[in-house]
Design a protein around this motif. Structure first.
Motif, PDB file in Angstrom:
ATOM      1  N   ILE A  54       0.811  -1.172  -0.090  1.00  0.00           N
ATOM      2  CA  ILE A  54      -0.036   0.042   0.022  1.00  0.00           C
ATOM      3  C   ILE A  54       0.978   1.167  -0.068  1.00  0.00           C
ATOM      4  O   ILE A  54       1.722   1.484   0.913  1.00  0.00           O
ATOM      5  CB  ILE A  54      -0.973  -0.108   1.122  1.00  0.00           C
ATOM      6  CG1 ILE A  54      -1.930  -1.216   1.309  1.00  0.00           C
ATOM      7  CG2 ILE A  54      -1.709   1.278   1.340  1.00  0.00           C
ATOM      8  CD1 ILE A  54      -1.596  -2.218   2.078  1.00  0.00           C
ATOM      9  N   ARG A  56       1.600   5.207   0.326  1.00  0.00           N
ATOM     10  CA  ARG A  56       0.902   6.563   0.640  1.00  0.00           C
ATOM     11  C   ARG A  56       1.681   7.568   0.436  1.00  0.00           C
ATOM     12  O   ARG A  56       2.914   7.712   0.817  1.00  0.00           O
ATOM     13  CB  ARG A  56       0.542   6.301   2.228  1.00  0.00           C
ATOM     14  CG  ARG A  56       0.213   7.626   2.749  1.00  0.00           C
ATOM     15  CD  ARG A  56      -0.226   7.683   3.941  1.00  0.00           C
ATOM     16  NE  ARG A  56      -1.067   6.448   4.430  1.00  0.00           N
ATOM     17  CZ  ARG A  56      -1.242   5.955   5.934  1.00  0.00           C
ATOM     18  NH1 ARG A  56      -0.362   6.507   6.689  1.00  0.00           N
ATOM     19  NH2 ARG A  56      -2.093   5.166   5.956  1.00  0.00           N
ATOM     20  N   ASN A  61      -2.940  10.273   0.067  1.00  0.00           N
ATOM     21  CA  ASN A  61      -3.590   9.380  -1.068  1.00  0.00           C
ATOM     22  C   ASN A  61      -2.796   8.093  -1.138  1.00  0.00           C
ATOM     23  O   ASN A  61      -1.752   7.863  -0.806  1.00  0.00           O
ATOM     24  CB  ASN A  61      -3.447   9.800  -2.452  1.00  0.00           C
ATOM     25  CG  ASN A  61      -3.824  11.405  -2.542  1.00  0.00           C
ATOM     26  OD1 ASN A  61      -4.845  11.552  -1.970  1.00  0.00           O
ATOM     27  ND2 ASN A  61      -3.329  12.225  -3.180  1.00  0.00           N
ATOM     28  N   GLU A  62      -3.507   6.973  -1.061  1.00  0.00           N
ATOM     29  CA  GLU A  62      -3.193   5.479  -1.198  1.00  0.00           C
ATOM     30  C   GLU A  62      -3.544   4.809  -2.386  1.00  0.00           C
ATOM     31  O   GLU A  62      -4.620   4.914  -2.726  1.00  0.00           O
ATOM     32  CB  GLU A  62      -3.603   4.852   0.196  1.00  0.00           C
ATOM     33  CG  GLU A  62      -3.129   5.444   1.357  1.00  0.00           C
ATOM     34  CD  GLU A  62      -3.532   4.543   2.517  1.00  0.00           C
ATOM     35  OE1 GLU A  62      -4.470   3.695   2.579  1.00  0.00           O
ATOM     36  OE2 GLU A  62      -3.221   4.860   3.749  1.00  0.00           O
ATOM     37  N   ARG A  63      -2.881   3.914  -2.729  1.00  0.00           N
ATOM     38  CA  ARG A  63      -3.059   2.915  -3.548  1.00  0.00           C
ATOM     39  C   ARG A  63      -2.380   1.451  -3.117  1.00  0.00           C
ATOM     40  O   ARG A  63      -1.148   1.349  -2.714  1.00  0.00           O
ATOM     41  CB  ARG A  63      -2.737   3.457  -4.837  1.00  0.00           C
ATOM     42  CG  ARG A  63      -1.331   3.797  -5.324  1.00  0.00           C
ATOM     43  CD  ARG A  63      -1.013   3.990  -6.707  1.00  0.00           C
ATOM     44  NE  ARG A  63       0.527   4.469  -6.947  1.00  0.00           N
ATOM     45  CZ  ARG A  63       1.105   3.893  -7.950  1.00  0.00           C
ATOM     46  NH1 ARG A  63       0.810   3.218  -8.744  1.00  0.00           N
ATOM     47  NH2 ARG A  63       2.499   4.373  -8.078  1.00  0.00           N
ATOM     48  N   GLU A  64      -3.330   0.618  -3.766  1.00  0.00           N
ATOM     49  CA  GLU A  64      -2.822  -0.823  -3.590  1.00  0.00           C
ATOM     50  C   GLU A  64      -1.795  -1.298  -4.676  1.00  0.00           C
ATOM     51  O   GLU A  64      -2.266  -1.058  -5.873  1.00  0.00           O
ATOM     52  CB  GLU A  64      -3.966  -1.610  -3.180  1.00  0.00           C
ATOM     53  CG  GLU A  64      -3.216  -3.218  -2.615  1.00  0.00           C
ATOM     54  CD  GLU A  64      -4.698  -3.885  -2.251  1.00  0.00           C
ATOM     55  OE1 GLU A  64      -4.947  -5.005  -2.997  1.00  0.00           O
ATOM     56  OE2 GLU A  64      -5.075  -3.771  -1.331  1.00  0.00           O
ATOM     57  N   LEU A  65      -0.696  -2.112  -4.499  1.00  0.00           N
ATOM     58  CA  LEU A  65       0.052  -2.271  -5.586  1.00  0.00           C
ATOM     59  C   LEU A  65       0.639  -3.620  -5.664  1.00  0.00           C
ATOM     60  O   LEU A  65       1.006  -4.081  -4.607  1.00  0.00           O
ATOM     61  CB  LEU A  65       1.171  -1.145  -5.630  1.00  0.00           C
ATOM     62  CG  LEU A  65       2.156  -1.406  -6.878  1.00  0.00           C
ATOM     63  CD1 LEU A  65       1.432  -0.914  -7.938  1.00  0.00           C
ATOM     64  CD2 LEU A  65       3.434  -0.351  -6.323  1.00  0.00           C
ATOM     65  N   THR A  96       7.354   8.610  -0.653  1.00  0.00           N
ATOM     66  CA  THR A  96       6.106   7.759  -0.659  1.00  0.00           C
ATOM     67  C   THR A  96       6.420   6.644   0.265  1.00  0.00           C
ATOM     68  O   THR A  96       7.382   5.818   0.201  1.00  0.00           O
ATOM     69  CB  THR A  96       5.850   7.151  -2.067  1.00  0.00           C
ATOM     70  OG1 THR A  96       5.385   8.358  -2.837  1.00  0.00           O
ATOM     71  CG2 THR A  96       4.602   6.086  -1.928  1.00  0.00           C
TER      72      THR A  96
END
Length: 183
Positions: A54, A56, A61-65, A96
């Motif tokens: 994850i 951040r 802002n977060e996104r799963e990768l 990040t």
């Protein structure tokens, strides 16, 4: 990262949704979009075995990768992150943070636990005097140090068993230490 340290017993802190900060992007590596990565796992390259990541950014802002590939480069690490294809995009990722779910970490061996599992436990001395709660732990080279925070007061207690840390009871949520409350 929270490294396994020897202790008594283990804990069932693989709670769903609990995230562990395992690293951070510290800059670009080369011109093809790779990033330099700081890892707090032990060994450092173990960060590539935890999935999904994850990410951040500085704004929260977060996104799963999935699909990150990485390698050891000298004393550091580099990573190829899907969608990051040039140096500018890699540099934009500086700062990040890389998180993983606590459940992605392997179960500690018998008699071991992760530092993160100690955070938040109540700290009392052998006479029963409350010294606060575990804020965090850090390594000094000589020994690890447990930081117990009680309001504005911080106590730094050497994490040396059984001399200073006499008991860890995950069921009771408590660590007992042989430590003077005035120190």
């Amino acid at each position: 990262m929270s490294a396994p340290v020897h202790g008594a017993g283990g804990s069932d802190t693989n709670k769903p949704g609990r995230r562990i900060l395992v690293g951070r992007v510290v800059g670009a590596f080369g011109v093809r979009g790779e990033v330099k990565l700081e890892s707090w796992t032990e060994p450092r390259s173990a960060i590539f075995g935890y999935r999904p990541w994850i990410l951040r950014d500085a704004r929260g802002n977060e996104r799963e990768l999935m699909g990150v590939r990485g390698r050891q480069v000298g004393k550091g690490l580099s990573a190829e992150i899907p969608g990051v294809e040039d140096r500018d995009a890699a540099e934009a990722m500086r700062g990040t943070e890389v998180y993983v779910d606590r459940s992605a970490l392997p179960r500690p061996a018998e008699g071991e636990f992760y530092w993160i599992d100690l955070e938040g436990l109540e700290v009392v001395n052998v006479e029963g005097v409350a010294l606060g709660r575990v804020s965090h732990l850090f390594a000094t080279g000589a020994n690890d140090v447990l930081v117990a925070r009680d309001g504005d007061r911080e106590r730094m207690i050497p994490f040396v068993r059984p001399q200073y840390v006499t008991a860890i009871d995950f069921d009771a949520g408590r660590i007992t230490v042989d430590w003077d409350p005035d120190f």
